[in-house]
Scaffold this motif. Sequence first.
Motif, PDB file in Angstrom:
ATOM      1  N   LYS A   1     -25.750  35.898  55.569  1.00 17.46           N
ATOM      2  CA  LYS A   1     -25.201  35.147  56.699  1.00 17.46           C
ATOM      3  C   LYS A   1     -23.763  34.719  56.426  1.00 17.46           C
ATOM      4  N   LEU A   2     -23.472  34.438  55.162  1.00 12.74           N
ATOM      5  CA  LEU A   2     -22.105  34.117  54.740  1.00 12.74           C
ATOM      6  C   LEU A   2     -21.640  35.178  53.754  1.00 12.74           C
ATOM      7  N   LYS A   3     -20.355  35.555  53.851  1.00 10.45           N
ATOM      8  CA  LYS A   3     -19.796  36.595  52.987  1.00 10.45           C
ATOM      9  C   LYS A   3     -18.698  35.983  52.133  1.00 10.45           C
ATOM     10  N   VAL A   4     -18.804  36.111  50.830  1.00  6.34           N
ATOM     11  CA  VAL A   4     -17.901  35.431  49.904  1.00  6.34           C
ATOM     12  C   VAL A   4     -16.446  35.812  50.121  1.00  6.34           C
ATOM     13  N   THR A   5     -16.169  37.068  50.490  1.00  5.46           N
ATOM     14  CA  THR A   5     -14.783  37.527  50.640  1.00  5.46           C
ATOM     15  C   THR A   5     -14.107  36.972  51.883  1.00  5.46           C
ATOM     16  N   ASP A   6     -14.849  36.267  52.733  1.00 10.30           N
ATOM     17  CA  ASP A   6     -14.250  35.666  53.926  1.00 10.30           C
ATOM     18  C   ASP A   6     -13.611  34.311  53.629  1.00 10.30           C
ATOM     19  N   TYR A   7     -13.733  33.832  52.391  1.00  6.98           N
ATOM     20  CA  TYR A   7     -13.240  32.501  52.029  1.00  6.98           C
ATOM     21  C   TYR A   7     -12.234  32.628  50.874  1.00  6.98           C
ATOM     22  N   PRO A   8     -10.912  32.646  51.187  1.00 12.58           N
ATOM     23  CA  PRO A   8      -9.873  32.881  50.158  1.00 12.58           C
ATOM     24  C   PRO A   8      -9.923  31.903  48.992  1.00 12.58           C
ATOM     25  N   ASN A   9     -10.121  30.614  49.272  1.00 17.15           N
ATOM     26  CA  ASN A   9     -10.151  29.633  48.177  1.00 17.15           C
ATOM     27  C   ASN A   9     -11.359  29.826  47.273  1.00 17.15           C
ATOM     28  N   LEU A  10     -12.464  30.299  47.836  1.00 15.02           N
ATOM     29  CA  LEU A  10     -13.647  30.601  47.024  1.00 15.02           C
ATOM     30  C   LEU A  10     -13.373  31.805  46.130  1.00 15.02           C
ATOM     31  N   VAL A  11     -12.689  32.815  46.661  1.00 16.41           N
ATOM     32  CA  VAL A  11     -12.312  33.988  45.868  1.00 16.41           C
ATOM     33  C   VAL A  11     -11.382  33.569  44.727  1.00 16.41           C
ATOM     34  N   LYS A  12     -10.432  32.653  45.041  1.00 14.38           N
ATOM     35  CA  LYS A  12      -9.497  32.161  44.017  1.00 14.38           C
ATOM     36  C   LYS A  12     -10.247  31.445  42.891  1.00 14.38           C
ATOM     37  N   ALA A  13     -11.205  30.581  43.262  1.00 15.00           N
ATOM     38  CA  ALA A  13     -11.961  29.826  42.256  1.00 15.00           C
ATOM     39  C   ALA A  13     -12.801  30.744  41.381  1.00 15.00           C
ATOM     40  N   LEU A  14     -13.404  31.774  41.978  1.00 17.05           N
ATOM     41  CA  LEU A  14     -14.252  32.697  41.211  1.00 17.05           C
ATOM     42  C   LEU A  14     -13.450  33.543  40.235  1.00 17.05           C
ATOM     43  N   ASN A  15     -12.138  33.655  40.430  1.00 16.62           N
ATOM     44  CA  ASN A  15     -11.296  34.462  39.553  1.00 16.62           C
ATOM     45  C   ASN A  15     -10.406  33.630  38.630  1.00 16.62           C
ATOM     46  N   THR A  16     -10.430  32.304  38.773  1.00 18.17           N
ATOM     47  CA  THR A  16      -9.572  31.440  37.957  1.00 18.17           C
ATOM     48  C   THR A  16     -10.106  31.349  36.526  1.00 18.17           C
ATOM     49  N   THR A  17      -9.224  31.586  35.589  1.00 22.61           N
ATOM     50  CA  THR A  17      -9.567  31.493  34.164  1.00 22.61           C
ATOM     51  C   THR A  17      -8.511  30.645  33.457  1.00 22.61           C
ATOM     52  N   VAL A  18      -8.788  30.285  32.211  1.00 21.93           N
ATOM     53  CA  VAL A  18      -7.834  29.534  31.412  1.00 21.93           C
ATOM     54  C   VAL A  18      -7.839  30.106  29.997  1.00 21.93           C
ATOM     55  N   ASP A  19      -6.651  30.233  29.411  1.00 18.77           N
ATOM     56  CA  ASP A  19      -6.529  30.740  28.046  1.00 18.77           C
ATOM     57  C   ASP A  19      -6.917  29.638  27.060  1.00 18.77           C
ATOM     58  N   LYS A  20      -7.866  29.912  26.161  1.00 21.50           N
ATOM     59  CA  LYS A  20      -8.355  28.895  25.219  1.00 21.50           C
ATOM     60  C   LYS A  20      -7.281  28.450  24.234  1.00 21.50           C
ATOM     61  N   LYS A  21      -6.286  29.310  23.976  1.00 20.79           N
ATOM     62  CA  LYS A  21      -5.264  28.977  22.978  1.00 20.79           C
ATOM     63  C   LYS A  21      -4.044  28.321  23.599  1.00 20.79           C
TER      64      LYS A  21
END
Length: 693
Positions: A508-528
């Motif tokens: 009923k809902l498609k993840v790719t229709d929500y840009p901020n959700l796509v951004k959050a799912l791809n956000t990473t941080v370098d441990k160093k």
Amino acid sequence: MKYSTDIKDYYRRAWGLEDRPKFKYGGSWADWMTNFSDQMTFEEYLRMDIKTKKPHALDRKAKGGRIRGAGPLALAPALAPGLAEALGISIATLGGWAGAQKVQNYIEENPEQAKKVWSLLDPSTAIASTLEGIINKSVPVETGEGTYIGDTGQKEKERERRAAEEKKKYDDIKWGVKEEINVPTHTGHPPPEIKKWEPPVSPPVEMPQIEGFPDQSEEFNKPQIFYSKKAPGEAKKEYGKKALEDLDSETLTDINTIIQDYRNSKTRPAGIYTSIEKDGRVRERFKPASTQPIMSEADKVELIELVIDKYKEKENQLPSSTELQAFLPFINANSLTKKYNIELGERKADYDRNDPEYIATQRANKQLKANENSTITNFAGENFFPDTIKLKDGSVVNAEEFFIDNLVKRTESGPGRKETVAITLNNKNLAKLFNTNVRKIEEVIKNIRNSPDFTADFPPNRELSFYQKQTAERIKKAREYLTAAELKNVINQENQLWELNKMFIDGKLKVTDYPNLVKALNTTVDKKTGILDHTIKKTKKEMIERSKDNAGLFNVSHTIPKTSEQQNIEFIRNRNLSDYKTNQGLFKSFEAYVKNQMDDPEYELRLEEFDDYMKEIGQAVKIGNRFFGYREEMFNSETGEFTGMNKQLEYYGLPKFKNGLPLKKVKTVKKADGGLSSVDQYILNRYKWKTRL
């Protein structure tokens, strides 16, 4: 008898109570009434000088001293901080007017210092004209003695006294009068001879002769020469200078010129600098010239690249890290080249590393250093331990055996497990024990694991159900501290969260229709480095497939980690809604950076960037002893709205949750039906209470 006309005394008499006690005077009035009222009036008493009289605190005269506002203030409070910094005085603990008064007093008492500062200012600025006016006493105030602000006449007398002393010194020099100098009287005899101190010489020691061994007496009695150990870093500096000795003098001159010109361009000159305050006002402040160049990390990288380019132009090759650090001793050049992947050359050694004699010498030196400093050294993949090491409990053990046994226990029990931590030392504690750093310990462990003699292996992974049971137990225990109404709201959140995940699973809902959700799912941080990366790494297909997983795309993230086992982890204010990637990946990676990279020069900047991102997505999390992100209302007790989770859903662009159960009853305001006033009711209540006693 004269009755009181006060309304409260009226009601007191109506209920059979006495009037309130009359006001009693104290201090000077009481003293006058008791001892002097029959002799003089109160005004005469106040003017009377009696040693035994104890005047009231309000009648006491203030001690002498300067009162703010005694004379006009020529300096505006807004200009005071800039002038104070330029003059080298501090007004941090004073308010605006008090600070301005202190600065003005200093200028009047030290006109020469003030003139030096004034000569560096732009005459057209407000701060310069104000300073000039104070120096020239453009706001004089006559005090009756012809003096100025803050002057009691003593300053003029002091100036006259100093002028007289200077004139006397000048006259003495002019007419040949010399000061008396006490010198020792010479008797005609030569001065006594002063012998140079020499260390006491012990008589020669005869070494006992043992059959089969040569006589060591002569060698033993030689004078002993002791050499001081070089300070840390001195050996590296000397090695760096030696590395530059082989370079052409023209190369050295050109590179040093580039470095000096760049440093000069980053050195701040003295002058007036403007800044914009939070309220929008423009503030002028005088700043003296900086003694050292002011460079950001980007400036340092630019300077490194300029030096490398010039070196390559002159020498047709890249400089080594040793040479680069020797050119730039004022910055950590090697760290920056690694961080920004700047290519460097390698310095060729003037010896053969494969020479057996060289290898034997290095091994002997490493072992000697390990024993002398009770530390661990390594060379060519081989570790060198001290013979023994003293543990915290005072016992002395074989160092290498202790280290390897500790590593075996950590490996076979499972690193990081609670029972393992209780019986072994981690890398940080090992570094303290062996007087080294964590990086060296990691290198030593790597060498041991690479050895074929090391056979310890990790235990099999625990079933996932173990962690699920552990988490469920913590949640269950935390919910015991909730009220019945709070627990209903928590269950309400869980049900609506399940419905949200179900909508993604059902399509009923498609993840790719929500840009901020796509951004959050791809956000990473370098441990160093702690740098956040928002670039898209997952394909649309991968994200859609993951959103249909039965585990759910969203779950509850707790501001207070569940592992803390605190009582308040399940309070509504500590429950957030988060996508699985942020909750399980991003938080753990940034936690590793916060705990292990505290020496990073940009540590505070990285924490600030993470805090801003958490506020952007409406999340709250505690890492270490610090909170990050959204710290406002999470639940409206009057309406039952889940304001915190709705803010997070709003960021993703998803529909908000329905309201839960309100925890506060809305009070209705009733109109008064008439009756006693508040004062009357108060007295009535007091009377009834007293009659009950």
